[in-house]
Design an enzyme around this catalytic site. Structure first.
Site, mmCIF file in Angstrom:
data_model
loop_
_atom_site.group_PDB
_atom_site.id
_atom_site.type_symbol
_atom_site.label_atom_id
_atom_site.label_comp_id
_atom_site.label_asym_id
_atom_site.label_seq_id
_atom_site.Cartn_x
_atom_site.Cartn_y
_atom_site.Cartn_z
ATOM 1 N N CYS A 23 8.541 -6.722 -1.388
ATOM 2 C CA CYS A 23 9.454 -5.835 -0.676
ATOM 3 C C CYS A 23 8.811 -5.386 0.629
ATOM 4 C CB CYS A 23 9.794 -4.617 -1.531
ATOM 5 S SG CYS A 23 10.843 -3.409 -0.665
ATOM 6 N N CYS A 69 4.937 -2.293 2.945
ATOM 7 C CA CYS A 69 5.437 -3.334 2.058
ATOM 8 C C CYS A 69 4.673 -3.258 0.741
ATOM 9 C CB CYS A 69 5.293 -4.728 2.677
ATOM 10 S SG CYS A 69 3.585 -5.334 2.772
ATOM 11 N N LYS A 70 5.105 -4.023 -0.240
ATOM 12 C CA LYS A 70 4.403 -4.078 -1.520
ATOM 13 C C LYS A 70 4.763 -5.358 -2.245
ATOM 14 C CE LYS A 70 1.521 -1.488 -3.902
ATOM 15 N NZ LYS A 70 0.387 -0.763 -3.308
ATOM 16 N N GLY A 71 3.772 -5.911 -2.967
ATOM 17 C CA GLY A 71 4.001 -7.050 -3.827
ATOM 18 C C GLY A 71 3.762 -6.649 -5.269
#
Length: 382
Positions: A23, A69-71
């Site tokens: 995201c 953001c982030k994974g």
């Protein structure tokens, strides 16, 4: 946090049951940053919440170059093929990484593994086209790579900086509250963040009276031997029970909220303080070393109880500040300079939040969300 994320990508592994998401909440100068976590409980909704928090965190770390953001990968980080799963995830996300999405490590994912895989894929440290075209960034990235191998108080820089930053936030808030010296602290989580934070707090004179890991809770009201517990820590942040002193009390890790203490530190999973657990909180202050450890329902309960909170995206921003400071040339690869820079930012903004909360009567989270709301929503590199 009512802005929708720019993009959410879903990934399904073809060789295991792993599933993952990426995201990007907001871009600033075509760039965004955040960690990648791996845990069986990871969900799409969690990744979106974490990415949104990263947008606020970059604002709180005074960045003018990076959005959030982030994974996230729903898989067991202890599984024998976990690193292979991570490689396949990063391979799938390569087009987004090349477009300015800079994802690193987080819970269950070692940042060094991410960098090694990105090197193998020919990506290297994620950059925008403007960064690649600017010669000075080659030196900044070398500084970053050099710093990754450096140590501070025996810890690798990236392994200690978030925990130390959380300790600085705790200390600043406790001093603002005029709390007594030698306050008692309980930590939930003993990975890189929890262990380094405990070490720093021990140096500052705080008394760590409880630590919970994935297997157990160990307590001692006289104070735990933090240095011994850190030095004997097993992989993946697990305590070595064989080195416990005779006066230590070993209990189920689910009882970490029940320990008598002044300050409580959730330093592992999200949502551990919720509507069911918040009534059990006995501490007068919580320091959110983990990302999103407190639910909205819990916030209401804690506010009624008069519990102060050092908000996650202000307290635990050390990991992104070190990246920001090195990759964009704010400081050089000198460990003490990096620590000093992180300490300055976190102490300054922690005090700002607590002062404003006291002045307005709002909660610390309400104030932090107002002060550090992202205000730039750019586009990816093209």
């Amino acid at each position: 946090m009512n802005k929708k994320p720019y993009i959410v990508v879903e990934w399904n592994d073809t060789e295991s049951e792993a599933k993952g998401w990426l995201c990007a909440y907001n871009f600033v100068n075509h760039y965004c940053g955040g960690g990648t976590r791996m845990h069986p409980t990871v969900t799409r909704e969690e990744v979106i919440r974490l990415a949104t928090t990263m947008g606020y965190k970059y604002k709180a770390c005074e960045s003018r170059t990076t959005g959030g953001c982030k994974g996230g990968i729903a898989y067991d980080y202890k599984a024998p093929d976990a690193k292979d799963v991570l490689r396949r995830y990063l391979t799938a996300m390569a087009p987004y990484i090349n477009a300015g999405v800079s994802i690193g490590g987080d819970l269950g994912v070692d940042y060094a593994d991410v960098l090694a895989i990105l090197d193998d894929l020919g990506i290297g440290l994620p950059q925008t086209k403007a960064m690649r075209a600017d010669p000075k960034f080659r030196q900044y990235i070398k500084n970053h790579d050099d710093a990754c191998a450096m140590r501070y108080d025996g810890f690798l820089m990236y392994d200690m900086i978030t925990g130390y930053g959380c300790a600085f936030a705790l200390d600043e808030a406790w001093k603002f509250k005029k709390g007594p010296a030698g306050a008692r602290v309980v930590l939930q989580g003993f990975g890189c963040v929890g262990a380094s934070m405990a070490w720093c707090l021990d140096k500052m004179g705080y008394k760590v009276v409880g630590i919970a890991d994935a297997n157990l809770l160990v307590t001692c009201q006289d104070g735990l031997d933090v240095q011994k517990l850190v030095k004997t820590r097993k992989p993946k942040g697990e305590l070595d029970e064989t080195v416990f002193e005779a006066n230590y009390d070993v209990r189920p890790n689910s009882e970490w909220l029940d320990v008598d203490c002044d300050i409580l530190v959730p330093a592992a999973l999200e949502d551990v303080i919720n509507k069911h657990t918040a009534p059990r909180v006995r501490a007068g202050m919580i320091v959110e070393a983990a990302n999103i450890p407190t639910t909205a329902e819990a916030d209401e309960i804690l506010a009624e109880k008069g519990v102060d909170i050092c908000v996650d995206f202000v307290s635990n921003l050390g990991g992104i500040r070190i990246y920001e400071a090195l990759v964009f040339g704010i400081v050089g690869p000198v460990p003490q300079d990096i620590v000093d820079d992180t300490e300055r930012v976190i102490r300054k903004n922690t005090r700002l939040v607590f002062e404003e909360a006291k002045k307005t009567g709002k909660t610390q989270r309400e104030v932090a969300r107002e002060l550090f709301a992202p205000d730039v929503f750019d586009t990816p590199d093209n």
